[in-house]
Scaffold this active site. Structure first.
Site, short mmCIF file in Angstrom:
data_model
loop_
_atom_site.label_atom_id
_atom_site.label_comp_id
_atom_site.label_asym_id
_atom_site.label_seq_id
_atom_site.Cartn_x
_atom_site.Cartn_y
_atom_site.Cartn_z
N LEU A 1 0.58 -1.45 -0.47
CA LEU A 1 -0.32 0.63 0.09
C LEU A 1 0.60 0.85 0.21
CD1 LEU A 1 -3.29 0.55 0.18
CD2 LEU A 1 -2.64 1.42 2.31
N ASP A 2 0.25 2.23 -0.79
CA ASP A 2 1.37 3.52 -0.66
C ASP A 2 2.67 3.63 -1.95
OD1 ASP A 2 -1.27 4.63 -0.29
OD2 ASP A 2 -0.25 4.86 2.03
N GLU A 3 2.82 2.54 -1.83
CA GLU A 3 4.40 1.98 -1.83
C GLU A 3 4.64 1.43 -3.70
OE1 GLU A 3 7.47 1.79 -1.15
OE2 GLU A 3 6.70 2.75 1.14
N ARG B 1 12.82 5.84 -3.88
CA ARG B 1 11.51 5.71 -4.21
C ARG B 1 10.98 6.61 -5.42
NH1 ARG B 1 7.30 5.20 -4.67
NH2 ARG B 1 5.50 4.83 -3.17
#
Lengths: 286, 286, 286, 286
Positions: C229-231, D213
Site C-alpha cells: 500500500l502506498d508504495e 523511491r
C-alpha cells in the site's frame, strides 16, 4: 453567525483601536482582523483598509444594531463601511459560452458546498451546456447573440440577472465583450477570466500570441470587468511552465487548467468578502 | 569525452535513422537523444531539430573525424550542424552593474563547479564588485560609461571580450542598453535577464509598472539580446506570487530571487549546449 | 494513424540506430523519439528505455506487419516491446466513493475530448454519483461494500471490469483498500490518488497528520496500485503552499485541487502511453 | 523606530480591542496587525496569537515605557508578551560545513542589506570558507570535529557564540547533528535546513532515498532545531519538480536551489520577528 466588516478611510492614528473597541462594546467576538495601509503610514494621502470578521454573541444584537452603533466611529474617521453576512451566500449568475472547463468546475465546487454561492442562473449565448445546468437544477437561459442583436441580447441578459436578483456575475469564458453600459450595471460585480498573464497578450488569441513570442510560461488572470477592456482590477493570477514542444492547441489545453484554478480562486475570494477595490487595484485579504 | 551534436534541417523521412546510423558507424555510444519538429510532421516548411549526446569510444576517433564522416548525411538532408565538446567549458564574461545578486549567484555556482563555464573576466561600469571578483581570482575590468562615452566604452568592452576570447556574455543586471552594433558581434551569445515576465512590462522600471497595474505575480525573463530590445528569443522565465501588501521596494526584493534563479537556469542551458534558436524562439532541450 | 513503440532492453551500443533504421525501413515517419538510460551509460546492469511515435505512411504496412519485421531487432537486443495504437482510446473504468472532485474533473475532461479515454463504466460503493454518470450516458454500477462483504464485492467489481473489457482502472478517491488479489488482476493498470506527498503521511487521515506536524505544504501523489500500500510506482506529484491558518477542513479543501490536477496528469500520461515502469519507479516520457 | 509586539494568550473576548487601545493610548501608530486563533474561536483551550507593528511617535515614549504601561493588559488576559525593536538587527552566527550554496547566499543577502541580520561570526568544522567570510570582514572560526572531540568542539562553539552575544544560529548545511545539550542553550534560536520535504525522507541521504523511491518532487524544510531530530517546528518548505532522468547527483544539485531559497525565507521570517512557536508548530505572520 459571523459578520464581515469591510472598511477604508484616510490613514489616521487610533483607527485600529477605535474599530476594535466599537466591536467589543457591541459584545462581539473578533475572529479575524486584517489591515493594510496603502501608501506610507502617517503620510498624506495614505489609505487605511481593514476587514474584520466577528460573531455577534450577545443577545439582542444584530447587523443593523451594530451598524447603527458603529456610525460615530465611521463618521469620525470618514470611513467607507460595508457589512456583509457570512451566513448569506451571494446570489450569483454564471455566464458561459461553448467551453465547459470553468463552468463545470464552478458547478462542481458549488454542488459540493465548497463555494458560498447562491447560484441562481446560468446564461449562455450557446445552448451546449443546458443539460448539465438543468441536471443540477440550475435554470439555464439561452440568449444567442450576434453583432446586430447585441444591444437586445444584453438587455435580455440584464433582465434575467435582475429577475434573479443577482449580485455577482461570473464570466466563465463567456467570450463576448460586454458593453460599457452593461458593465456599469454591475460595477466590481462582474468577474472575468482572461486567458493570459495580463498585461501580456491583451486582446484576441492570447495563446497564439504566446506561442509566436516563444514564451516559457502561460498564464491566466481573473479580474473585475471594467469599461477599459483587460484593464480591470486583478483579483488572481497564475502561470504554468510550457516548452517549445507545445503548439497552440496544447498551450490552450494547458491553459485551461490555469484558467479554471485562477477563476475559482478569484470567485471564492469575492464570495468570502475578501476583496476590496482601490482605483484599478485590489486588496485581497488572506 | 562526450560530444554534443546540434542539428536542424527541413523535416524529412529517414533523418532520425540516418543520423543514429552515422553515429553508430563511427563507433560512438549515444547517451542522450532528443528531437523536435517545428510545424506539422510531414508538412511543407516544417523543421527538424535534434540534439545528440554521444561518447566516441573507438580508438582513433575524434570530433574532427566524426564531422568528416558525418558530412554526407548533413549534405543529403541539408542540415545545419554544430558539434560541441562537453569537456570544454565555454569561455565566458559576466557584465554587471551595481546590483550584486545575479553576479554573486553565478560566481558561487561557478566556483562550486556547478556551471561548466570558463569564467574569463567580469566587466562592469561600476567598480563596486572588484573585490569579490578578484577575491575569486577573476580579472575585473572597470569600464565606466556615460551617454557621451558610450561608443568608446563599448569599443573597450569589445576589446576586453576579444582579448579573453569570450564566447558567451552574461548580462547579470548590467542595466545598460547595448548598441545594435555591439550585439551584432555576439549573435545569440549574449544572455540578458529582464526583470519582468516579458512581454509584460517592457522597458524601464518594470516593478513600478507591475505595482501600478496591481498584478498578483511578478516575473523574470532570460533571453538572448537582439537589436529589438526585449524581443530576443526567450530561454527561461518564471514568476512568483505577490500581494497588494508589497510596495515597489518589496516587489523589487522579491523579484531579485526570481531573476537570480531564471538567469542561472538560462546560463546553464546555454553552457550545456541545450539551446537552439529558430527565428525569435528557442528550443530548450531537456 | 500514429503508433507508439515502448521498449526496454539492457543498454548496448547501436540500439538507437538499429531501432530507428527498422522503423525507417518499414516506411514509417518518426514523429517523436525519447530515450533514457537507467544507470551509467555503458556500465553493466544499465537499462535502455525508449518511446518512439511514428506514422506508418506506406501502403500495406500495419502494426502487425511492423511488429513482425521488428522481431529480429528485438531479439538481437533482448528487448521488451509494446506497440500501442494512438487511434484507439484505452477502455477505462472510474471507481469513486462519495467525494465528487476527481470524478467530476475526469468526466469533464473526457466529455470535452481532452482525454483519449474510452470510458466504459463508473463503479462506486455509494450511489451518490449515479445521476452525473448516467446524465453523461456512462453506465453506473453501485456495489456497496462492508468488511464482511469485501470478497464478494471485489468479485463483483472484477466481473464488471471484465464485462466492460476494461484496461485501465482509475481510483478517483475510491477510499477502499483493494486486496492484493484484486490488484494482481490489473498490474500497473490501476492508478490511485493518495492525498499526501508520498512517502510523507502514509496511511489514514493524511491532512490531519499534516496539520498536526505543522507542514507548510500539502501534496498529492498519483501512483500505480501495488500490493504494498502506498508504495506503488509514482506517476505524478504536486504540492501547494499552506499556512498555519488552515485547519484540517481547509487543508482538505485545498488538497482537493491538488489531487484533482495530479490525478488528471497521471491518467493523461498513462493514456498517452507515456509511462514505463521499472521496479517500483516510473519513466514518464515528456 | 518601529516596534514589534508578539503576544499570545488564552482566546478571550475583548483582547483585540484592549491591545489596540493600549497601543493607541501610548500615542503609537499601528502599522501592521495580524492575529490568529489556534482552535475554534470561543472554545476552551483555544489560543490567541497576535503580532502588532507600531511606531512610537509621541515624545518621551520608549519601548520600556510602553511595556510598563502594557503590563495591566498583559496580566488581565494572561499574556505572554515579547517586544522587539525593528531598528536592532539580530546578532547572528552562521554555521556551515563544506557546501557553499546556503552560506554564500546568506552572505550575499546580508551584504546587500536585504537581511536585517547583525552577522557576528561564521563557524565551521572545515576551513574551506574562511576566505569568503574574511573577505567580507566577518570573523571565521574553524572548529574541526570528530566523534571523539564532539563534546569539546560543541563547548568551543558555545563559547564562540557567547563571546559574540549571538541570538540566532543559522545552520547553513552544517551537516553535524547537534547534541540535545547544545540545542537547549538556544531554544527556537537555531534554524536548520533539512534537504527533504519533511516528514518524508528523515535522516541521512534524503536525495538518495528520494531517487530510490522514484518521487517526482524534491523538497527542502527549514525548521527550528529541537532535541527530536527533524521534528522541530517547521518555518518554511518548498518543492521542485524532478523527473526520472535525474540521478542522485542531479537531484542533489536541483535540491541546492530549493534549500537556498527555503533557508533564506525562514531566516528572513525569524529576523523580521514574524515567527511564533506553539508546541511543535509555527505561526508565520505574513
Amino acid at each position: 453567525m459571523s459578520s464581515v466588516l469591510l472598511l477604508s478611510c484616510p490613514d489616521q492614528q487610533g483607527v485600529v483601536a477605535a474599530t476594535a473597541e466599537a466591536i467589543a462594546a457591541h459584545g462581539a467576538n473578533i475572529i479575524h482582523a486584517e489591515q493594510y495601509v496603502r501608501g506610507e503610514v502617517g503620510s498624506d494621502g495614505s489609505v487605511f483598509f481593514q476587514r474584520m470578521v466577528f460573531d455577534l454573541v450577545r443577545d439582542g444584537t444584530s447587523a443593523t444594531s451594530f451598524l447603527e452603533s458603529f456610525k460615530p466611529v465611521a463618521q469620525r474617521f470618514d470611513m467607507t463601511v460595508e457589512l456583509r453576512d457570512m451566513a448569506r451566500p451571494t446570489p450569483t449568475a454564471i455566464m458561459c459560452s461553448k467551453q465547459p472547463h470553468c463552468l463545470y468546475d464552478l458547478l462542481t465546487r458549488w454542488r459540493s458546498g465548497e463555494l458560498p454561492m447562491d447560484l441562481r442562473v446560468v446564461i449562455s449565448n450557446h445552448d451546449d451546456h443546458r443539460d448539465i445546468a438543468e441536471h443540477m437544477s440550475v435554470p439555464f437561459v439561452h440568449l444567442p447573440v450576434s453583432k446586430e442583436t447585441k444591444p437586445e441580447q444584453e438587455a435580455a441578459v440584464l433582465a434575467t440577472l435582475a429577475e434573479h436578483d443577482v449580485e455577482l456575475v461570473v464570466m466563465a469564458r463567456y467570450m463576448q465583450i460586454l458593453s460599457d453600459d452593461f458593465i456599469a450595471h454591475y460595477p466590481m460585480k462582474i468577474i472575468n477570466i482572461h486567458h493570459s498573464f495580463l498585461p501580456a497578450f491583451i486582446g484576441a488569441n492570447p495563446y497564439r500570441q504566446a506561442h509566436e513570442r516563444g514564451v516559457k510560461l502561460i498564464g491566466a488572470t481573473a479580474h473585475y470587468a471594467t469599461a477599459d477592456l483587460d484593464e480591470g482590477p486583478i483579483i488572481a493570477q497564475d502561470t504554468a511552465h510550457v516548452s517549445h514542444r507545445e503548439d497552440v492547441a496544447q498551450l490552450t489545453a494547458r491553459g485551461r487548467d490555469v484558467e479554471t484554478v485562477v477563476l475559482a480562486r478569484a470567485v471564492r475570494a469575492h464570495l468570502d468578502h475578501r476583496v476590496a477595490v482601490h482605483g484599478h487595484q485590489t486588496i485581497v485579504y488572506s
